[in-house]
Structure formats: structure tokens, C-alpha cells
Scaffold this active site. Structure first.
Site, PDB file in Angstrom:
ATOM      1  N   HIS A 141      17.624  93.864  96.987  1.00 20.16           N
ATOM      2  CA  HIS A 141      16.598  93.170  96.190  1.00 20.16           C
ATOM      3  C   HIS A 141      15.568  92.555  97.122  1.00 20.16           C
ATOM      4  O   HIS A 141      15.924  91.822  98.057  1.00 20.16           O
ATOM      5  CB  HIS A 141      17.252  92.079  95.343  1.00 20.16           C
ATOM      6  CG  HIS A 141      16.276  91.148  94.694  1.00 20.16           C
ATOM      7  ND1 HIS A 141      15.256  91.587  93.873  1.00 20.16           N
ATOM      8  CD2 HIS A 141      16.142  89.794  94.746  1.00 20.16           C
ATOM      9  CE1 HIS A 141      14.553  90.544  93.450  1.00 20.16           C
ATOM     10  NE2 HIS A 141      15.066  89.449  93.966  1.00 20.16           N
ATOM     11  N   HIS A 143      11.034  91.326  97.520  1.00 20.49           N
ATOM     12  CA  HIS A 143       9.839  90.833  96.824  1.00 20.49           C
ATOM     13  C   HIS A 143       8.567  91.449  97.419  1.00 20.49           C
ATOM     14  O   HIS A 143       7.727  90.733  97.975  1.00 20.49           O
ATOM     15  CB  HIS A 143       9.755  89.303  96.959  1.00 20.49           C
ATOM     16  CG  HIS A 143      10.848  88.528  96.314  1.00 20.49           C
ATOM     17  ND1 HIS A 143      10.978  87.152  96.449  1.00 20.49           N
ATOM     18  CD2 HIS A 143      11.876  88.906  95.507  1.00 20.49           C
ATOM     19  CE1 HIS A 143      12.033  86.727  95.765  1.00 20.49           C
ATOM     20  NE2 HIS A 143      12.602  87.777  95.197  1.00 20.49           N
ATOM     21  N   GLU A 171       5.311 112.444  97.634  1.00 20.19           N
ATOM     22  CA  GLU A 171       6.744 112.308  97.876  1.00 20.19           C
ATOM     23  C   GLU A 171       7.471 111.509  96.791  1.00 20.19           C
ATOM     24  O   GLU A 171       8.692 111.554  96.723  1.00 20.19           O
ATOM     25  CB  GLU A 171       7.004 111.668  99.242  1.00 20.19           C
ATOM     26  CG  GLU A 171       6.666 110.207  99.312  1.00 20.19           C
ATOM     27  CD  GLU A 171       6.957 109.628 100.701  1.00 20.19           C
ATOM     28  OE1 GLU A 171       6.089 108.917 101.201  1.00 20.19           O
ATOM     29  OE2 GLU A 171       8.038 109.889 101.242  1.00 20.19           O
ATOM     30  N   HIS A 212       8.367  89.396  89.806  1.00 23.43           N
ATOM     31  CA  HIS A 212       9.448  88.928  90.672  1.00 23.43           C
ATOM     32  C   HIS A 212       9.719  89.873  91.847  1.00 23.43           C
ATOM     33  O   HIS A 212       9.562  89.481  92.998  1.00 23.43           O
ATOM     34  CB  HIS A 212      10.731  88.709  89.853  1.00 23.43           C
ATOM     35  CG  HIS A 212      11.856  88.128  90.642  1.00 23.43           C
ATOM     36  ND1 HIS A 212      12.757  87.235  90.123  1.00 23.43           N
ATOM     37  CD2 HIS A 212      12.259  88.326  91.931  1.00 23.43           C
ATOM     38  CE1 HIS A 212      13.641  86.890  91.054  1.00 23.43           C
ATOM     39  NE2 HIS A 212      13.348  87.548  92.154  1.00 23.43           N
TER      40      HIS A 212
HETATM   41  P1  13P Z   1      18.970  83.809  96.978  1.00 24.77           P
HETATM   42  O1  13P Z   1      18.421  83.007  98.140  1.00 24.77           O
HETATM   43  O2  13P Z   1      19.971  83.016  96.178  1.00 24.77           O
HETATM   44  O3  13P Z   1      19.511  85.139  97.446  1.00 24.77           O
HETATM   45  O4  13P Z   1      17.772  84.083  95.974  1.00 24.77           O
HETATM   46  C1  13P Z   1      16.613  84.745  96.393  1.00 24.77           C
HETATM   47  C2  13P Z   1      16.007  85.544  95.325  1.00 24.77           C
HETATM   48  O5  13P Z   1      15.243  86.427  95.611  1.00 24.77           O
HETATM   49  C3  13P Z   1      16.357  85.280  93.910  1.00 24.77           C
HETATM   50  O6  13P Z   1      15.902  86.287  93.076  1.00 24.77           O
HETATM   51 ZN    ZN Z   2      14.277  87.529  93.985  1.00 25.12          ZN
END
Ligand code: 13P
Ligand code: ZN
Length: 295
Positions: A141, A143, A171, A212
């Protein structure tokens, strides 16, 4: 030898550094989880440096993960610090026999807990194993700015995001032929977002959280990172073209996407299931997906 000298922890640390250098991890933004192999669990146990912590509820139930071990980033920890302080920023966790609790076996030496997105990570791992994609070991995950910006410009619709990004760079359809799932803005760290993400992960390896970030699944760290990188690059092209005052009408057509399918032996997703836009309020004026080119 320290636990963080083991090659799989070194690879994990390297990925954290890569993500930081891409500017995808402001402050403590983003998190990473890796399912260890049996051999890696054995290597860790051989080093005799694990001190089991207390069993702690995960918050969701993941029975298929019973007994598995994961490397995870800590909540509130910065990716930019992982390389220099792995024992403080990372944890190895073990899941209990019911898939209800975890305990820390190593790491987070100054206290703390695994990422607040642990429910999403573990539910994503579980859904991949449930559908037989047992080679998936990594959930990542991050950002990335362009991907997040894209969620202001397109409606939160799997088909619109998938086809728009396939059209940006040749691609894309080769790297993510299954397409992309998209969730409207939801409260991070919640059970609700974990359940919704894992539902989409049964179909896609990429799920975008509007306003997000992005979740990617991969069989290894490189694959999950490369997938994120490809989506983010395609989003960047879209944003650059739009920011330059151009339009994206001469994106790769669906006819040419079909030619890519044949050339690279991939099958592009053609069943997005739902046609409705989940949350129309984020659809901006810039949205101009070309109806009529979908099929
Ligand atoms: P954490 O620091 O708890 O991993 O959270 C970061 C985050 O990106 C939450 O979506
Ligand atoms: Zn996050």
C-alpha cells in the site's frame, strides 16, 4: 547474524527504500506485508532471537492464514527510516491457529504495533489464497501522487480507471490485464475498507482508494512494486497531458488494446460486473471516457 541480515528481510528493506525514493511514502504513509516461506520461518527460528509477544486481536477473521508468518511495517513508522532502523520500523508477526489474533515475534523494539491497515493486508492475502492464487506473497500500500490525483479526475469506477490507464502506455494492459478495482473514499484502517478491498482483490491485483492511495498484490516484492510503478506512471501521463492543456482522446484505442492482447498473449478484463459509478460526487469535469470504444 541478526534477523534483519536474512536475505528476505534485506529485500523487504530494499523495497521500502525504493518506495520512499519514489516519493510514495510521505511521513508514515503506506505499508507493506510479505508472507514468509516455511524455510524463512525456519531460518528466523534458528537464529534464536524471537521473543513472542502477547496475542492481539487482528480485528478481522482470516482463518486461512492460521499459523502463517508475515513481515510487516509498523504503524506510524516512516519508510525512509526502515533501511537504518529495521528493528524499530518492522515486525515479524505470527497468526494464531484460528486466524483471529497475531503476535509479534521480532521487531518494533521500541514498542508499537503493526500497520493500522493490517486488516486490509491480511484479508487481501486471505482472498488470494482462497481463490487459489497461493503464489501471491506481497501486499503493498502506497500513496503515489498521480494515482491519487487521478481519483479527482475520474469517477470511481473499475472499468473507467482500467480502460483509461490501459490507453496511456502500451505496457499497461500487459502488466495489469485484469484491470483495476476502485473504491470511493472510506475511513482508513477500518474493517469496512478491509472487506471492500478484499472483495475487489478477488478479481484484481490493483485496488485504488480514492483520495488516499493504492493497494497492489504480487507474487514477490518486485512484482508488487512494478505494478504500483506502472499504474502510477500511466496516471502521471494522464495528468501531464491534461495539465498541458491536451486531451487524452488519442489514447490507445480499444482496437489497439486488442492487438496488444494478441501480441503479448494476455486477455484484457472484459467483465467489470457493474456499470454504475459508485460515488458520483468525485467525478470531475475532466472526465471524458469515450463511450462507444468500450467493446
Ligand atoms: P500506518 O502508519 O498505520 O501503516 O498507516 C499509514 C497509512 O498509509 C494508512 O492508510
Ligand atoms: Zn494509506
Amino acid at each position: 547474524m541478526k534477523i534483519y541480515d536474512l536475505s528476505f528481510i534485506q529485500a523487504f528493506m530494499y523495497s521500502c527504500q525504493d518506495g520512499w525514493q519514489q516519493n510514495w511514502h510521505e511521513r508514515n504513509g503506506g505499508n507493506l506485508s510479505y508472507r514468509m516461506t516455511d524455510e524463512e520461518v525456519r531460518q528466523v527460528l534458528c537464529l534464536n532471537q524471537t521473543a513472542p509477544g502477547a496475542w492481539t486481536p487482528i480485528g478481522v477473521s482470516v482463518p486461512l492464514l492460521a499459523g502463517q508468518w508475515y513481515v510487516v511495517t509498523g504503524s506510524g513508522k516512516y519508510f525512509r527510516h526502515v533501511q537504518h532502523a529495521p528493528e524499530d520500523c518492522l515486525a515479524i508477526i505470527e497468526i494464531d491457529g484460528k486466524g483471529e489474533n497475531y503476535r509479534i515475534r521480532w521487531g518494533l523494539v521500541h514498542g508499537g504495533r503493526p500497520t493500522s491497515e493490517l486488516p486490509s493486508h491480511l484479508m487481501n492475502h486471505e482472498v488470494k489464497q482462497r481463490i487459489g492464487q497461493t503464489d501471491i506473497r506481497v501486499i503493498y500500500h502506497s500513496h503515489p501522487a498521480n494515482t491519487i490525483a487521478l481519483s479527482f479526475l475520474l469517477p470511481p469506477d473499475d472499468e473507467v480507471f482500467s480502460k483509461t490507464l490501459w490507453g496511456m502506455i502500451s505496457e499497461c494492459v500487459v502488466v495489469f490485464p485484469d484491470g483495476i478495482g476502485v473504491l470511493p473514499w472510506m475511513v482508513p484502517g477500518s474493517r469496512e475498507i478491509a472487506e471492500a478491498t478484499s472483495e475487489l482483490m478477488s478479481k484484481y491485483d490493483v485496488v485504488i482508494w480514492c483520495q488516499h492511495g493504492i493497494f497492489c498484490a504480487g507474487k514477490d516484492l518486485d512484482t508488487a512494486f512494478g505494478l504500483t510503478h506502472t499504474v502510477e506512471k500511466a496516471a502521471e501521463i494522464f495528468i501531464k497531458v491534461r495539465s498541458a492543456g491536451g486531451n487524452t482522446d488519442n489514447a490507445i484505442s480499444m482496437e489497439n488494446i486488442h492487438r496488444l492482447e494478441k501480441a503479448f498473449l494476455v486477455k484484457a478484463q472484459d467483465d467489470f460486473g457493474h456499470r454504475q459509478v459508485r460515488d458520483i460526487h468525485t467525478a470531475g469535469e475532466g472526465y471524458s471516457f469515450r463511450k462507444g470504444e468500450e467493446d
